[in-house]
Motif scaffolding. Sequence first.
Motif, PDB file in Angstrom:
ATOM      1  N   GLY A 265       8.779  -4.533  10.394  1.00 54.29           N
ATOM      2  CA  GLY A 265       8.803  -3.265  11.118  1.00 54.29           C
ATOM      3  C   GLY A 265      10.096  -2.486  10.947  1.00 54.29           C
ATOM      4  O   GLY A 265      10.542  -1.769  11.835  1.00 54.29           O
ATOM      5  N   VAL A 266      10.714  -2.629   9.775  1.00 53.19           N
ATOM      6  CA  VAL A 266      11.977  -1.926   9.499  1.00 53.19           C
ATOM      7  C   VAL A 266      11.645  -0.612   8.803  1.00 53.19           C
ATOM      8  O   VAL A 266      10.809  -0.594   7.900  1.00 53.19           O
ATOM      9  CB  VAL A 266      12.859  -2.807   8.571  1.00 53.19           C
ATOM     10  N   PRO A 267      12.264   0.525   9.184  1.00 52.12           N
ATOM     11  CA  PRO A 267      11.941   1.790   8.511  1.00 52.12           C
ATOM     12  C   PRO A 267      12.263   1.719   7.019  1.00 52.12           C
ATOM     13  O   PRO A 267      13.368   1.330   6.634  1.00 52.12           O
ATOM     14  CB  PRO A 267      12.813   2.831   9.217  1.00 52.12           C
ATOM     15  N   SER A 268      11.279   2.102   6.194  1.00 52.03           N
ATOM     16  CA  SER A 268      11.463   1.990   4.735  1.00 52.03           C
ATOM     17  C   SER A 268      12.297   3.141   4.188  1.00 52.03           C
ATOM     18  O   SER A 268      12.685   3.147   3.037  1.00 52.03           O
ATOM     19  CB  SER A 268      10.100   1.996   4.055  1.00 52.03           C
ATOM     20  N   ASP A 269      12.575   4.146   5.045  1.00 51.50           N
ATOM     21  CA  ASP A 269      13.353   5.297   4.556  1.00 51.50           C
ATOM     22  C   ASP A 269      14.779   5.262   5.103  1.00 51.50           C
ATOM     23  O   ASP A 269      15.397   6.292   5.327  1.00 51.50           O
ATOM     24  CB  ASP A 269      12.657   6.607   4.941  1.00 51.50           C
TER      25      ASP A 269
ATOM     26  N   LYS B 206       0.835  -1.203   0.000  1.00 50.48           N
ATOM     27  CA  LYS B 206       0.000   0.000   0.000  1.00 50.48           C
ATOM     28  C   LYS B 206       0.873   1.257   0.000  1.00 50.48           C
ATOM     29  O   LYS B 206       0.666   2.202  -0.763  1.00 50.48           O
ATOM     30  CB  LYS B 206      -0.897  -0.024   1.248  1.00 50.48           C
ATOM     31  N   PHE B 207       1.904   1.248   0.866  1.00 45.96           N
ATOM     32  CA  PHE B 207       2.829   2.382   0.942  1.00 45.96           C
ATOM     33  C   PHE B 207       3.484   2.630  -0.419  1.00 45.96           C
ATOM     34  O   PHE B 207       3.625   3.768  -0.874  1.00 45.96           O
ATOM     35  CB  PHE B 207       3.911   2.082   1.993  1.00 45.96           C
ATOM     36  N   TYR B 208       3.862   1.536  -1.077  1.00 44.99           N
ATOM     37  CA  TYR B 208       4.675   1.612  -2.286  1.00 44.99           C
ATOM     38  C   TYR B 208       3.849   1.923  -3.535  1.00 44.99           C
ATOM     39  O   TYR B 208       4.297   2.675  -4.404  1.00 44.99           O
ATOM     40  CB  TYR B 208       5.399   0.273  -2.443  1.00 44.99           C
ATOM     41  N   LEU B 209       2.651   1.356  -3.627  1.00 47.93           N
ATOM     42  CA  LEU B 209       1.921   1.434  -4.893  1.00 47.93           C
ATOM     43  C   LEU B 209       0.739   2.403  -4.873  1.00 47.93           C
ATOM     44  O   LEU B 209       0.238   2.783  -5.925  1.00 47.93           O
ATOM     45  CB  LEU B 209       1.427   0.040  -5.298  1.00 47.93           C
ATOM     46  N   MET B 210       0.282   2.808  -3.682  1.00 53.54           N
ATOM     47  CA  MET B 210      -0.860   3.735  -3.619  1.00 53.54           C
ATOM     48  C   MET B 210      -0.345   5.159  -3.383  1.00 53.54           C
ATOM     49  O   MET B 210       0.206   5.434  -2.317  1.00 53.54           O
ATOM     50  CB  MET B 210      -1.800   3.360  -2.464  1.00 53.54           C
ATOM     51  N   PRO B 211      -0.495   6.053  -4.364  1.00 56.88           N
ATOM     52  CA  PRO B 211      -0.044   7.430  -4.142  1.00 56.88           C
ATOM     53  C   PRO B 211      -0.796   8.068  -2.969  1.00 56.88           C
ATOM     54  O   PRO B 211      -2.025   8.064  -2.952  1.00 56.88           O
ATOM     55  CB  PRO B 211      -0.383   8.142  -5.452  1.00 56.88           C
ATOM     56  N   ASP B 212      -0.058   8.563  -1.994  1.00 56.79           N
ATOM     57  CA  ASP B 212      -0.665   9.218  -0.830  1.00 56.79           C
ATOM     58  C   ASP B 212      -0.177  10.669  -0.844  1.00 56.79           C
ATOM     59  O   ASP B 212       0.933  10.978  -0.425  1.00 56.79           O
ATOM     60  CB  ASP B 212      -0.213   8.495   0.449  1.00 56.79           C
ATOM     61  N   PHE B 213      -1.047  11.565  -1.355  1.00 59.07           N
ATOM     62  CA  PHE B 213      -0.595  12.943  -1.568  1.00 59.07           C
ATOM     63  C   PHE B 213      -0.480  13.722  -0.254  1.00 59.07           C
ATOM     64  O   PHE B 213       0.249  14.707  -0.172  1.00 59.07           O
ATOM     65  CB  PHE B 213      -1.500  13.649  -2.584  1.00 59.07           C
TER      66      PHE B 213
ATOM     67  N   GLY C 297      11.298  -2.694  -5.746  1.00 59.72           N
ATOM     68  CA  GLY C 297      10.485  -2.176  -4.640  1.00 59.72           C
ATOM     69  C   GLY C 297       9.541  -3.230  -4.080  1.00 59.72           C
ATOM     70  O   GLY C 297       9.311  -3.303  -2.880  1.00 59.72           O
ATOM     71  N   LEU C 298       9.000  -4.081  -4.973  1.00 55.67           N
ATOM     72  CA  LEU C 298       8.106  -5.167  -4.523  1.00 55.67           C
ATOM     73  C   LEU C 298       8.859  -6.186  -3.673  1.00 55.67           C
ATOM     74  O   LEU C 298       8.271  -6.864  -2.836  1.00 55.67           O
ATOM     75  CB  LEU C 298       7.476  -5.884  -5.726  1.00 55.67           C
ATOM     76  N   ILE C 299      10.166  -6.308  -3.898  1.00 55.60           N
ATOM     77  CA  ILE C 299      10.975  -7.221  -3.076  1.00 55.60           C
ATOM     78  C   ILE C 299      11.217  -6.586  -1.703  1.00 55.60           C
ATOM     79  O   ILE C 299      11.133  -7.245  -0.669  1.00 55.60           O
ATOM     80  CB  ILE C 299      12.335  -7.500  -3.760  1.00 55.60           C
ATOM     81  N   ILE C 300      11.498  -5.278  -1.706  1.00 54.91           N
ATOM     82  CA  ILE C 300      12.015  -4.624  -0.502  1.00 54.91           C
ATOM     83  C   ILE C 300      10.914  -4.134   0.451  1.00 54.91           C
ATOM     84  O   ILE C 300      10.970  -4.400   1.655  1.00 54.91           O
ATOM     85  CB  ILE C 300      12.966  -3.475  -0.912  1.00 54.91           C
ATOM     86  N   PHE C 301       9.894  -3.425  -0.067  1.00 58.65           N
ATOM     87  CA  PHE C 301       8.932  -2.793   0.857  1.00 58.65           C
ATOM     88  C   PHE C 301       8.050  -3.771   1.641  1.00 58.65           C
ATOM     89  O   PHE C 301       7.876  -3.586   2.845  1.00 58.65           O
ATOM     90  CB  PHE C 301       8.096  -1.730   0.122  1.00 58.65           C
TER      91      PHE C 301
END
Length: 455
Positions: free
Chosen positions: A280-284, A200-207, A269-273
Amino acid sequence: MQRERLGTRLGFILLSAGCAIGIGNVWKFPYMAGQCGGGAFVLFYIFFLLVLGLPIMAMEFAVGRASQKSPVMAYQALEKPGQKWHIHGYLAMIGNYLLMMFYTTVAGWMLHYFYLTASGRFDGASAQQVAGTFTEMLSQPLVMTGWMILVVIIGFGICAIGLQNGLERITKVMMIALLAIMVVLAVNSVMMDGASEGLKFYLMPDFARMKEIGIGTTIVGAMNQAFFTLSLGIGAMAIFGSYIGKGRALLGEAVNVALLDTFVAIVAGLIIFPACFSFGVPSDSGPSLIFITLPNIFNHIPMGRLWGSLFFVFMAFAAFSTVLAVFENILSCGMDLTGASRKKVAVVNVGLMILLSLPCVLGYNVLSGFQPFGAGSSVLDLEDFLVSNIWLPLGSLVYLLFCTSRYGWGWKNFKEEANEGGGLKVRDGMRLYVSYILPIIVLIIFALGIKDKFF
């Protein structure tokens, strides 16, 4: 002397894509997406890839195919008598060397991590021990030099065999294996518990999230990533243009390469996120994502050693696809300049490349006191800055102006060459955009890169 040719169209597409697909896609793209808010970044990235990357890639292909020469000699074949465009040919060749001065080291890191993972070095290691492994590697000049030399020897060794028998054959196998491994890893990640949040974080644009991070930050990040992912501006694409026939129009071929390049970035990104969110690892977590975060994740999943080893094989292949493509460029320039054989030029370049790569290796240990951009920076940061922020944007600008200006090769000649063969054509309606608007965008990217670094 008859110009060498690639054997198949697939070979051309996979080689060009291999040059574009590198550590930028599988390492930088996911951490940039993580830092710039996920889905909105991905959306802007795809948009900028289309409007920035495609026209310039088609131009590089056209210059290569029309001239039938390596980047260092291509302008001489196309410019009018007395013009000075060919100076950029020498700068493009220097750019290829500059890129490889740090890329060989990073490719070596991937091989080292594959070896560590496959040999069970991370089994049962704590998060601190995993983090310590990366620092330990950087502090060992002999270990890093060994891997770097291996990368240089294998790379030039494959290119020395020949264009079709060496480079094309190996790249085809490697790229198909790369794509297959990626899909397997992505399926594994997506099946993890808690993966849906990552998707959801990776593929859904959250403006709203984009606004928090800064709209400008996200857009500029996406624009930079789209621009740099295709390695445009140093003739890395022009060389493959010079190896293909006139059967296909070049804008369509640029689309195929960009699609493959984007596919790899998205799947990385599909592998990592999903994995990050599952654990629970920070994605940034930035550049340390693949060397510290992912080994920790592989540690905690069933058959982690297998998945970890596969991941670093995939990373090594992604790095090698670029190394091989750029080494081919360097060899082709050397052969055009000296008239020497492929094998002779390769032998000379093995020694030269090892010497040129040493400052980057030693920048983390022996030369760690040299911090060009202040505390914590290294030789790699300086070399990367020169290539990414100066050579690529300014080189792309030269290709743009050369192909659109009447003081260069000119729009008519470019369009004629690009449109020869079947497939997607360049239209006159694009002329205003690529002649006047796109050069301004490229200059803005250049200015922003300088501003970010120094102000």
